[in-house]
Design a protein around this motif. Sequence first.
Motif, PDB file in Angstrom:
ATOM      1  N   ASP A  53       0.824  -1.202   0.000  1.00 57.03           N
ATOM      2  CA  ASP A  53       0.000   0.000   0.000  1.00 57.03           C
ATOM      3  C   ASP A  53       0.861   1.256   0.000  1.00 57.03           C
ATOM      4  O   ASP A  53       0.562   2.229  -0.683  1.00 57.03           O
ATOM      5  CB  ASP A  53      -0.987  -0.005   1.162  1.00 57.03           C
ATOM      6  N   PHE A  54       1.971   1.221   0.736  1.00 58.32           N
ATOM      7  CA  PHE A  54       2.840   2.394   0.758  1.00 58.32           C
ATOM      8  C   PHE A  54       3.638   2.529  -0.535  1.00 58.32           C
ATOM      9  O   PHE A  54       3.964   3.638  -0.942  1.00 58.32           O
ATOM     10  CB  PHE A  54       3.748   2.378   1.994  1.00 58.32           C
ATOM     11  N   ARG A  55       3.907   1.434  -1.197  1.00 57.88           N
ATOM     12  CA  ARG A  55       4.550   1.499  -2.509  1.00 57.88           C
ATOM     13  C   ARG A  55       3.603   2.208  -3.491  1.00 57.88           C
ATOM     14  O   ARG A  55       4.012   3.082  -4.251  1.00 57.88           O
ATOM     15  CB  ARG A  55       4.913   0.104  -3.003  1.00 57.88           C
ATOM     16  N   GLU A  56       2.315   1.860  -3.442  1.00 63.09           N
ATOM     17  CA  GLU A  56       1.332   2.526  -4.304  1.00 63.09           C
ATOM     18  C   GLU A  56       1.193   4.001  -3.935  1.00 63.09           C
ATOM     19  O   GLU A  56       1.027   4.855  -4.798  1.00 63.09           O
ATOM     20  CB  GLU A  56      -0.026   1.830  -4.225  1.00 63.09           C
ATOM     21  N   MET A  57       1.270   4.295  -2.642  1.00 62.02           N
ATOM     22  CA  MET A  57       1.205   5.682  -2.200  1.00 62.02           C
ATOM     23  C   MET A  57       2.421   6.458  -2.705  1.00 62.02           C
ATOM     24  O   MET A  57       2.306   7.615  -3.122  1.00 62.02           O
ATOM     25  CB  MET A  57       1.118   5.756  -0.672  1.00 62.02           C
ATOM     26  N   ALA A  58       3.589   5.830  -2.700  1.00 61.93           N
ATOM     27  CA  ALA A  58       4.796   6.477  -3.224  1.00 61.93           C
ATOM     28  C   ALA A  58       4.641   6.777  -4.709  1.00 61.93           C
ATOM     29  O   ALA A  58       4.977   7.871  -5.175  1.00 61.93           O
ATOM     30  CB  ALA A  58       6.015   5.596  -2.988  1.00 61.93           C
ATOM     31  N   LEU A  59       4.097   5.819  -5.437  1.00 57.95           N
ATOM     32  CA  LEU A  59       3.873   6.026  -6.867  1.00 57.95           C
ATOM     33  C   LEU A  59       2.888   7.167  -7.101  1.00 57.95           C
ATOM     34  O   LEU A  59       3.058   7.978  -8.019  1.00 57.95           O
ATOM     35  CB  LEU A  59       3.361   4.737  -7.516  1.00 57.95           C
ATOM     36  N   GLN A  60       1.851   7.248  -6.278  1.00 56.02           N
ATOM     37  CA  GLN A  60       0.876   8.325  -6.431  1.00 56.02           C
ATOM     38  C   GLN A  60       1.493   9.676  -6.090  1.00 56.02           C
ATOM     39  O   GLN A  60       1.200  10.673  -6.743  1.00 56.02           O
ATOM     40  CB  GLN A  60      -0.357   8.062  -5.552  1.00 56.02           C
ATOM     41  N   ALA A  61       2.350   9.735  -5.076  1.00 61.03           N
ATOM     42  CA  ALA A  61       3.023  10.995  -4.738  1.00 61.03           C
ATOM     43  C   ALA A  61       3.920  11.440  -5.892  1.00 61.03           C
ATOM     44  O   ALA A  61       3.909  12.616  -6.275  1.00 61.03           O
ATOM     45  CB  ALA A  61       3.826  10.843  -3.451  1.00 61.03           C
ATOM     46  N   PHE A  62       4.704  10.498  -6.447  1.00 60.16           N
ATOM     47  CA  PHE A  62       5.532  10.830  -7.602  1.00 60.16           C
ATOM     48  C   PHE A  62       4.659  11.322  -8.750  1.00 60.16           C
ATOM     49  O   PHE A  62       4.978  12.315  -9.405  1.00 60.16           O
ATOM     50  CB  PHE A  62       6.343   9.614  -8.072  1.00 60.16           C
ATOM     51  N   GLN A  63       3.562  10.626  -9.007  1.00 58.32           N
ATOM     52  CA  GLN A  63       2.666  11.013 -10.096  1.00 58.32           C
ATOM     53  C   GLN A  63       2.112  12.411  -9.861  1.00 58.32           C
ATOM     54  O   GLN A  63       1.978  13.193 -10.799  1.00 58.32           O
ATOM     55  CB  GLN A  63       1.524  10.003 -10.241  1.00 58.32           C
ATOM     56  N   GLY A  64       1.792  12.730  -8.619  1.00 52.00           N
ATOM     57  CA  GLY A  64       1.271  14.063  -8.308  1.00 52.00           C
ATOM     58  C   GLY A  64       2.271  15.159  -8.625  1.00 52.00           C
ATOM     59  O   GLY A  64       1.918  16.177  -9.234  1.00 52.00           O
ATOM     60  N   TYR A  65       3.504  14.962  -8.226  1.00 52.80           N
ATOM     61  CA  TYR A  65       4.534  15.961  -8.527  1.00 52.80           C
ATOM     62  C   TYR A  65       4.802  16.047 -10.026  1.00 52.80           C
ATOM     63  O   TYR A  65       4.990  17.137 -10.573  1.00 52.80           O
ATOM     64  CB  TYR A  65       5.830  15.644  -7.786  1.00 52.80           C
ATOM     65  N   LEU A  66       4.808  14.915 -10.707  1.00 51.25           N
ATOM     66  CA  LEU A  66       5.016  14.927 -12.155  1.00 51.25           C
ATOM     67  C   LEU A  66       3.849  15.607 -12.873  1.00 51.25           C
ATOM     68  O   LEU A  66       4.054  16.290 -13.882  1.00 51.25           O
ATOM     69  CB  LEU A  66       5.237  13.509 -12.674  1.00 51.25           C
ATOM     70  N   TYR A  67       2.651  15.424 -12.352  1.00 50.69           N
ATOM     71  CA  TYR A  67       1.480  16.112 -12.916  1.00 50.69           C
ATOM     72  C   TYR A  67       1.683  17.621 -12.882  1.00 50.69           C
ATOM     73  O   TYR A  67       1.440  18.316 -13.864  1.00 50.69           O
ATOM     74  CB  TYR A  67       0.228  15.715 -12.123  1.00 50.69           C
ATOM     75  N   VAL A  68       2.127  18.124 -11.746  1.00 50.84           N
ATOM     76  CA  VAL A  68       2.359  19.565 -11.602  1.00 50.84           C
ATOM     77  C   VAL A  68       3.436  20.017 -12.587  1.00 50.84           C
ATOM     78  O   VAL A  68       3.280  21.031 -13.278  1.00 50.84           O
ATOM     79  CB  VAL A  68       2.744  19.920 -10.153  1.00 50.84           C
ATOM     80  N   LEU A  69       4.513  19.269 -12.677  1.00 50.27           N
ATOM     81  CA  LEU A  69       5.610  19.627 -13.581  1.00 50.27           C
ATOM     82  C   LEU A  69       5.157  19.621 -15.042  1.00 50.27           C
ATOM     83  O   LEU A  69       5.396  20.583 -15.779  1.00 50.27           O
ATOM     84  CB  LEU A  69       6.783  18.659 -13.393  1.00 50.27           C
ATOM     85  N   VAL A  70       4.510  18.555 -15.473  1.00 49.96           N
ATOM     86  CA  VAL A  70       4.096  18.445 -16.873  1.00 49.96           C
ATOM     87  C   VAL A  70       3.042  19.503 -17.206  1.00 49.96           C
ATOM     88  O   VAL A  70       3.079  20.106 -18.287  1.00 49.96           O
ATOM     89  CB  VAL A  70       3.602  17.020 -17.186  1.00 49.96           C
ATOM     90  N   THR A  71       2.121  19.756 -16.285  1.00 52.54           N
ATOM     91  CA  THR A  71       1.120  20.804 -16.508  1.00 52.54           C
ATOM     92  C   THR A  71       1.807  22.155 -16.695  1.00 52.54           C
ATOM     93  O   THR A  71       1.478  22.909 -17.613  1.00 52.54           O
ATOM     94  CB  THR A  71       0.133  20.868 -15.333  1.00 52.54           C
ATOM     95  N   ALA A  72       2.766  22.449 -15.833  1.00 53.79           N
ATOM     96  CA  ALA A  72       3.496  23.712 -15.947  1.00 53.79           C
ATOM     97  C   ALA A  72       4.226  23.797 -17.285  1.00 53.79           C
ATOM     98  O   ALA A  72       4.196  24.841 -17.948  1.00 53.79           O
ATOM     99  CB  ALA A  72       4.483  23.859 -14.793  1.00 53.79           C
ATOM    100  N   LEU A  73       4.849  22.720 -17.700  1.00 51.73           N
ATOM    101  CA  LEU A  73       5.556  22.732 -18.980  1.00 51.73           C
ATOM    102  C   LEU A  73       4.609  22.990 -20.145  1.00 51.73           C
ATOM    103  O   LEU A  73       4.929  23.748 -21.063  1.00 51.73           O
ATOM    104  CB  LEU A  73       6.305  21.415 -19.186  1.00 51.73           C
ATOM    105  N   VAL A  74       3.436  22.362 -20.116  1.00 49.64           N
ATOM    106  CA  VAL A  74       2.463  22.557 -21.197  1.00 49.64           C
ATOM    107  C   VAL A  74       2.024  24.020 -21.262  1.00 49.64           C
ATOM    108  O   VAL A  74       1.965  24.616 -22.333  1.00 49.64           O
ATOM    109  CB  VAL A  74       1.245  21.619 -21.027  1.00 49.64           C
ATOM    110  N   PHE A  75       1.737  24.623 -20.106  1.00 54.88           N
ATOM    111  CA  PHE A  75       1.252  25.998 -20.119  1.00 54.88           C
ATOM    112  C   PHE A  75       2.358  27.037 -20.266  1.00 54.88           C
ATOM    113  O   PHE A  75       2.061  28.194 -20.570  1.00 54.88           O
ATOM    114  CB  PHE A  75       0.398  26.277 -18.880  1.00 54.88           C
ATOM    115  N   LEU A  76       3.587  26.652 -20.091  1.00 55.75           N
ATOM    116  CA  LEU A  76       4.693  27.590 -20.312  1.00 55.75           C
ATOM    117  C   LEU A  76       5.231  27.524 -21.741  1.00 55.75           C
ATOM    118  O   LEU A  76       6.047  28.353 -22.128  1.00 55.75           O
ATOM    119  CB  LEU A  76       5.829  27.326 -19.309  1.00 55.75           C
ATOM    120  N   LEU A  77       4.769  26.544 -22.490  1.00 59.40           N
ATOM    121  CA  LEU A  77       5.192  26.433 -23.885  1.00 59.40           C
ATOM    122  C   LEU A  77       4.751  27.661 -24.674  1.00 59.40           C
ATOM    123  O   LEU A  77       3.579  28.038 -24.620  1.00 59.40           O
ATOM    124  CB  LEU A  77       4.533  25.210 -24.530  1.00 59.40           C
TER     125      LEU A  77
END
Length: 187
Positions: A53-77
Amino acid sequence: MTRAEGLLAAAPLGERWHDFYLLAGTAGVTLVGLLFVSLSLHVQVLFRKEHGDFREMALQAFQGYLYVLVTALVFLLPADDTRWQLLAYGFINVAMLVRAGIRLPAFLRGRKARVGGTAGTLRFAAPLVAYGLGLLAAVEGLTEAAPSGITLLAPILLMLMSATRMAWDLLEYVGKASKGDPDAAAG
């Protein structure tokens, strides 16, 4: 009009959102790096079967941060076609929503096996809401003149708060579990 003004004017959100997405992207990439380094110190804990369960939580935390990064990259293009950016943002939200939905059953199975219940399931609620709001922003932007401020702001803030909370829970849990603390089982 200078070239720089033209680039900023072409962004779907305009100059006023530029600094927000620049800061959000910087925060996302910094926090994913910190989480990666901190978890790698005791990564063996996350790969034990009883900590799924904590491995899945770690993956979700990583995904959350990557979501923010990728969203920022798309809107800064500096793109000329704002519809492309909004379509890309919509696709990002759909893909992340599907991935989180796929991850949720594994989290629930692991949590139930470890603590005999599904405590902590709400950890996945905020990211799902954020993806939904992000999708709403993309649809608003594609069907109206511009997406509303709340549907642009809320997904990023929700995701940063949610991923940071998950990251804190993970670090606390991994620290306790690596020392053999029995209280780690209740996490």
